[in-house]
Design an enzyme around this catalytic site. Structure first.
Site, PDB file in Angstrom:
ATOM      1  N   ARG A  17       6.241   7.043  -5.723  1.00  0.00           N
ATOM      2  CA  ARG A  17       5.624   5.968  -5.798  1.00  0.00           C
ATOM      3  C   ARG A  17       6.716   4.939  -5.859  1.00  0.00           C
ATOM      4  O   ARG A  17       7.764   4.948  -6.069  1.00  0.00           O
ATOM      5  CB  ARG A  17       4.660   5.981  -6.915  1.00  0.00           C
ATOM      6  N   GLY A  18       5.999   3.507  -5.565  1.00  0.00           N
ATOM      7  CA  GLY A  18       6.943   2.311  -5.773  1.00  0.00           C
ATOM      8  C   GLY A  18       7.210   2.225  -4.238  1.00  0.00           C
ATOM      9  O   GLY A  18       7.656   3.055  -3.514  1.00  0.00           O
ATOM     10  N   GLY A  20       9.663   0.694  -2.475  1.00  0.00           N
ATOM     11  CA  GLY A  20      10.971   0.943  -1.872  1.00  0.00           C
ATOM     12  C   GLY A  20      11.127   2.620  -1.530  1.00  0.00           C
ATOM     13  O   GLY A  20      11.465   3.073  -0.663  1.00  0.00           O
ATOM     14  N   ARG A  60      -1.123   5.580   1.860  1.00  0.00           N
ATOM     15  CA  ARG A  60      -1.396   4.589   0.958  1.00  0.00           C
ATOM     16  C   ARG A  60      -1.483   3.312   1.669  1.00  0.00           C
ATOM     17  O   ARG A  60      -0.550   2.873   2.325  1.00  0.00           O
ATOM     18  CB  ARG A  60      -0.426   4.444  -0.147  1.00  0.00           C
ATOM     19  N   CYS A 126       4.650  -3.255 -14.363  1.00  0.00           N
ATOM     20  CA  CYS A 126       4.944  -2.055 -13.582  1.00  0.00           C
ATOM     21  C   CYS A 126       6.212  -1.604 -13.587  1.00  0.00           C
ATOM     22  O   CYS A 126       7.073  -1.714 -14.333  1.00  0.00           O
ATOM     23  CB  CYS A 126       4.177  -2.235 -12.335  1.00  0.00           C
ATOM     24  N   ASP A 195       4.692  -4.897  -3.331  1.00  0.00           N
ATOM     25  CA  ASP A 195       4.336  -3.975  -2.352  1.00  0.00           C
ATOM     26  C   ASP A 195       4.229  -4.671  -0.879  1.00  0.00           C
ATOM     27  O   ASP A 195       4.465  -3.982   0.084  1.00  0.00           O
ATOM     28  CB  ASP A 195       2.913  -3.463  -2.525  1.00  0.00           C
TER      29      ASP A 195
HETATM   30  C1  RUB Z   1       4.141   0.251  -7.569  1.00  0.00           C
HETATM   31  C2  RUB Z   1       4.381  -1.217  -7.880  1.00  0.00           C
HETATM   32  C3  RUB Z   1       5.749  -1.851  -7.942  1.00  0.00           C
HETATM   33  C4  RUB Z   1       6.223  -2.159  -6.201  1.00  0.00           C
HETATM   34  C5  RUB Z   1       7.735  -2.602  -6.239  1.00  0.00           C
HETATM   35  O1  RUB Z   1       2.839   0.503  -7.647  1.00  0.00           O
HETATM   36  O2  RUB Z   1       3.559  -2.255  -7.934  1.00  0.00           O
HETATM   37  O3  RUB Z   1       5.745  -3.092  -8.284  1.00  0.00           O
HETATM   38  O4  RUB Z   1       5.770  -1.162  -5.550  1.00  0.00           O
HETATM   39  O5  RUB Z   1       8.365  -1.545  -6.549  1.00  0.00           O
HETATM   40  P1  RUB Z   1       2.676   2.144  -7.700  1.00  0.00           P
HETATM   41  P2  RUB Z   1       9.933  -1.205  -5.805  1.00  0.00           P
HETATM   42  O6  RUB Z   1       3.189   2.759  -8.923  1.00  0.00           O
HETATM   43  O7  RUB Z   1       1.173   2.164  -7.469  1.00  0.00           O
HETATM   44  O8  RUB Z   1       3.170   2.695  -6.185  1.00  0.00           O
HETATM   45  O9  RUB Z   1      10.770  -2.633  -6.317  1.00  0.00           O
HETATM   46  O10 RUB Z   1      10.372  -0.105  -6.424  1.00  0.00           O
HETATM   47  O11 RUB Z   1       9.859  -0.879  -4.665  1.00  0.00           O
END
Ligand code: RUB
Length: 321
Positions: A17-18, A20, A60, A126, A195
């Site tokens: 998740r996330g 990146g 997603r 988050c 995102d």
């Molecule tokens: C994760 C989320 C993060 C962004 C950016 O949501 O909202 O703030 O994805 O993350 P989820 P990054 O847990 O539902 O995937 O900077 O790591 O890309």
């Protein structure tokens, strides 16, 4: 080796998740799929890779890093003349994307950390690699900082955040999501990830981000968004909206409780939209920009200008005639 179906399942279940991480996992699994694919015919190769890409993109809907990563990895597939050329291209572009993604987070950390002052208290919401990289880099460079991190209901991504901050030795306060406004006057700066960033500089991020940004605006606290250029959404140029994922109600309320409440419907959107007005700066690997400059990033760094869409429209219209 990362299998496409397995990776897709992990993304759906949020084991990966996330934005990146999702993008890199998609690139990695497309690369491994291309490497293992034993078809000889170039058209069969292309159609198999396209199908794999669709499986990944469908997991997603909100993080635009996912279709952007797939688009980057598949660029040039149509022009390839042989299967070997097509396969090498996918592998090369996937590796280059993964490398550049890590490099981008490093660059964002350097640029973002410059905007954190010695003695600052930072609030984050988050779990964003890019946002945390800025905070950790400021700490590493000797600035004395403190963090407020939210819990992030219903999936508790805040737990991942506080573990990372704790490991880095950063003083951290863990608060429930609804406590943001109570503490916002103790905060000097908000840093979150993204995102998706739309052409007009709105930021799509974890549900609750817009409430955080709204509280920050009211308290005159600056909001910084840390986002790699591949989080910017090209198709918003032609007015496409970002789809906000709504996740299963069981994440919020167990079925046995829900069953006793027939008049209650659980709503569980995973993301929300923060308008550009509530964002002071977006830190990308290409530099820190005001949100209103999002189009420049889409055009110069992702290579999508408004003309691209016109060309696509012309082609479609011609086909229809
Ligand atoms: C994760 C989320 C993060 C962004 C950016 O949501 O909202 O703030 O994805 O993350 P989820 P990054 O847990 O539902 O995937 O900077 O790591 O890309």
């Amino acid at each position: 080796m990362m299998l496409v179906n397995e990776t897709a399942e992990k993304i759906k279940r949020m084991e990966i998740r996330g934005a990146g991480r999702i993008a890199r996992a998609a690139a990695e699994s497309l690369r491994d799929h291309a490497q293992a694919l034993s078809v000889r015919d170039i058209n069969a190769f292309r159609s198999d890779i396209d199908k794999a890409a669709q499986v990944l993109v469908a997991t997603r809907p909100t993080a635009v890093s996912l279709p952007n990563a797939v688009h980057i990895v598949l660029a040039g597939l149509e022009e390839a003349k042989t299967t070997a050329e097509a396969r090498d291209g996918v592998i090369r572009r996937a590796d280059a994307f993964i490398d550049s993604s890590w490099h981008a987070v490093g660059q964002i950390a350097q640029i973002g950390a410059r905007h954190i002052r010695d003695g600052d208290t930072i609030l984050t919401h988050c779990n964003s690699e890019a946002a945390l990289a800025c905070i950790i880099e400021a700490h590493r460079s000797g600035k004395k900082i403190e963090v407020f991190a939210t819990e992030v209901r219903p999936r508790n991504q805040g737990l991942v955040t506080i573990r990372t901050l704790n490991e880095a030795g950063i003083r951290t306060n863990f608060i429930v999501d609804s406590a943001v406004r109570s503490f916002i006057n103790d905060v000097d700066l908000v840093i979150v990830g993204a995102d998706a960033v739309t052409v007009n500089g709105a930021v799509v991020n974890k549900i609750g981000t817009s409430q955080v940004a709204h509280s920050a605006a009211e308290a005159r606290v600056n909001v910084i968004v840390a986002a790699e250029t591949y989080k910017f959404a090209p198709r918003t140029i032609i007015g496409e909206l970002i789809t906000i994922e709504e996740r299963p109600p069981q994440e919020v309320l167990p079925d046995e409780v829900a069953r006793t409440l027939p008049h209650v419907t659980v709503r569980n959107p995973a993301f929300d939209v923060t308008p550009a007005d509530y964002i002071d700066m977006i830190v990308t690997e290409a530099g820190a920009i005001p949100p209103q400059m999002a189009y420049v990033i889409i055009r110069e760094y992702l290579g999508w200008g408004i003309e691209e869409f016109h060309k696509t429209f012309e082609i479609t219209t011609r086909h229809e005639e």
